[in-house]
Design an enzyme around this catalytic site. Structure first.
Site, PDB file in Angstrom:
ATOM      1  N   ARG A   1       0.850  -1.181   0.000  1.00 20.45           N
ATOM      2  CA  ARG A   1       0.000   0.000   0.000  1.00 20.45           C
ATOM      3  C   ARG A   1       0.897   1.246   0.000  1.00 20.45           C
ATOM      4  O   ARG A   1       1.980   1.252   0.584  1.00 20.45           O
ATOM      5  CB  ARG A   1      -0.892   0.001   1.236  1.00 20.45           C
ATOM      6  CG  ARG A   1      -1.941   1.104   1.237  1.00 20.45           C
ATOM      7  CD  ARG A   1      -2.784   1.060   2.498  1.00 20.45           C
ATOM      8  NE  ARG A   1      -3.683   2.197   2.566  1.00 20.45           N
ATOM      9  CZ  ARG A   1      -4.348   2.570   3.650  1.00 20.45           C
ATOM     10  NH1 ARG A   1      -4.201   1.886   4.777  1.00 20.45           N
ATOM     11  NH2 ARG A   1      -5.145   3.615   3.629  1.00 20.45           N
ATOM     12  N   HIS A   2       0.440   2.296  -0.640  1.00 21.52           N
ATOM     13  CA  HIS A   2       1.146   3.567  -0.724  1.00 21.52           C
ATOM     14  C   HIS A   2       1.318   4.211   0.651  1.00 21.52           C
ATOM     15  O   HIS A   2       0.704   3.796   1.647  1.00 21.52           O
ATOM     16  CB  HIS A   2       0.364   4.523  -1.624  1.00 21.52           C
ATOM     17  CG  HIS A   2      -1.057   4.701  -1.159  1.00 21.52           C
ATOM     18  ND1 HIS A   2      -1.415   5.559  -0.137  1.00 21.52           N
ATOM     19  CD2 HIS A   2      -2.213   4.099  -1.560  1.00 21.52           C
ATOM     20  CE1 HIS A   2      -2.714   5.488   0.064  1.00 21.52           C
ATOM     21  NE2 HIS A   2      -3.230   4.604  -0.780  1.00 21.52           N
TER      22      HIS A   2
ATOM     23  N   ARG B   1      -0.616   9.089  -5.255  1.00 25.26           N
ATOM     24  CA  ARG B   1      -0.113   8.592  -3.968  1.00 25.26           C
ATOM     25  C   ARG B   1       0.700   7.313  -4.131  1.00 25.26           C
ATOM     26  O   ARG B   1       1.666   7.087  -3.396  1.00 25.26           O
ATOM     27  CB  ARG B   1      -1.271   8.386  -2.994  1.00 25.26           C
ATOM     28  CG  ARG B   1      -2.394   7.466  -3.481  1.00 25.26           C
ATOM     29  CD  ARG B   1      -3.602   7.629  -2.575  1.00 25.26           C
ATOM     30  NE  ARG B   1      -4.703   6.713  -2.840  1.00 25.26           N
ATOM     31  CZ  ARG B   1      -5.696   6.939  -3.686  1.00 25.26           C
ATOM     32  NH1 ARG B   1      -5.695   8.053  -4.425  1.00 25.26           N
ATOM     33  NH2 ARG B   1      -6.677   6.067  -3.834  1.00 25.26           N
TER      34      ARG B   1
ATOM     35  N   GLU C   1      -7.213   1.819  -7.018  1.00 30.31           N
ATOM     36  CA  GLU C   1      -8.134   1.433  -5.962  1.00 30.31           C
ATOM     37  C   GLU C   1      -9.541   1.273  -6.523  1.00 30.31           C
ATOM     38  O   GLU C   1      -9.827   1.646  -7.666  1.00 30.31           O
ATOM     39  CB  GLU C   1      -8.093   2.521  -4.869  1.00 30.31           C
ATOM     40  CG  GLU C   1      -8.970   2.289  -3.655  1.00 30.31           C
ATOM     41  CD  GLU C   1      -8.606   1.030  -2.882  1.00 30.31           C
ATOM     42  OE1 GLU C   1      -9.060  -0.049  -3.316  1.00 30.31           O
ATOM     43  OE2 GLU C   1      -7.900   1.117  -1.863  1.00 30.31           O
TER      44      GLU C   1
ATOM     45  N   HIS D   1      -2.845  -0.115  -3.564  1.00 26.23           N
ATOM     46  CA  HIS D   1      -3.812   0.407  -2.607  1.00 26.23           C
ATOM     47  C   HIS D   1      -4.332  -0.696  -1.696  1.00 26.23           C
ATOM     48  O   HIS D   1      -4.261  -1.887  -2.031  1.00 26.23           O
ATOM     49  CB  HIS D   1      -4.964   1.056  -3.366  1.00 26.23           C
ATOM     50  CG  HIS D   1      -4.502   2.072  -4.362  1.00 26.23           C
ATOM     51  ND1 HIS D   1      -4.320   3.398  -4.043  1.00 26.23           N
ATOM     52  CD2 HIS D   1      -4.124   1.949  -5.666  1.00 26.23           C
ATOM     53  CE1 HIS D   1      -3.868   4.053  -5.106  1.00 26.23           C
ATOM     54  NE2 HIS D   1      -3.745   3.183  -6.109  1.00 26.23           N
TER      55      HIS D   1
END
Length: 209
Positions: free
Chosen positions: A9-10, A61, A86, A154
């Protein structure tokens, strides 16, 4: 082609910090998010994992996080894949959980429990799963990425990959956390261990998506 894929995940975004659902909206990393990406990059370098490529979602992101990781690892700038985005959560994008509860009573719980096939105006679960797994299989089948690829995406994407591959989904997927997957010669994925690249005081896990 990669045999090991680390799906991450970012870092924290500005909307993560505000508790807002992002979906496919495109807020940038927060200052903490940039710091998290730098910390995670240092952990990857220290682990000497011989990462050969970084791939990201095309949302800011994820892109910005991946750029920090790739630069620290001495790799080419990340490739991007729109299908690693996402969930499109439709009318809920930009809203907090309380705002969603007010506007759509009981629907947030129904969606979390899998009883709602799509958020209002959003993507269906089945379309999302197909999109994500097609993107990850492309990564797994690529001859250009070497043996070990880091994929920055995401929280919902990681959950989807875990669901399809039968992985345990009890671990919290905070920022710069994720899971290893092993890619077979046919492009199918098998789940490996979860990971978190941040020290406890830097970990954040606001709402996802």
């Amino acid at each position: 082609m990669p045999t090991g894929i680390l799906l991450l995940r970012h870092g924290q975004s500005t909307w993560n910090a505000e508790g807002r659902w992002q979906g496919q909206s495109d807020p940038p990393l927060s200052d903490l998010g940039r710091s998290q990406a730098e910390e995670a990059a240092g952990k990857l370098v220290a682990a000497d994992l011989e990462v050969t490529a970084v791939v990201t979602s095309d949302l800011a992101r994820a892109r910005a996080t991946g750029e920090v990781l790739a630069r620290a690892l001495g790799l080419a700038p990340p490739g991007q894949d729109r299908d690693l985005r996402e969930y499109d959560v439709g009318d809920w994008e930009g809203l907090t959980r309380p705002e969603i509860e007010v506007g759509w009573p009981d629907q947030l719980g129904a969606w979390k429990e899998g009883r709602l096939l799509a958020t209002p105006g959003g993507e269906t679960r089945s379309d999302f799963l197909r999109r994500i797994m097609a993107a990850l299989r492309r990564v797994a089948a690529s001859d250009d990425l070497g043996e070990t690829a880091v994929v920055v995406s995401h929280g919902g994407v990681i959950r989807a990959a875990e669901q399809v591959t039968g992985a345990d989904r009890s671990a919290v997927i905070g920022n710069l956390a994720g899971r290893w997957f092993v890619a077979g010669p046919d492009g199918d994925l098998r789940p490996g261990e979860t990971t978190n690249l941040l020290d406890p005081h830097h970990r954040t896990a606001p709402p996802s998506p």
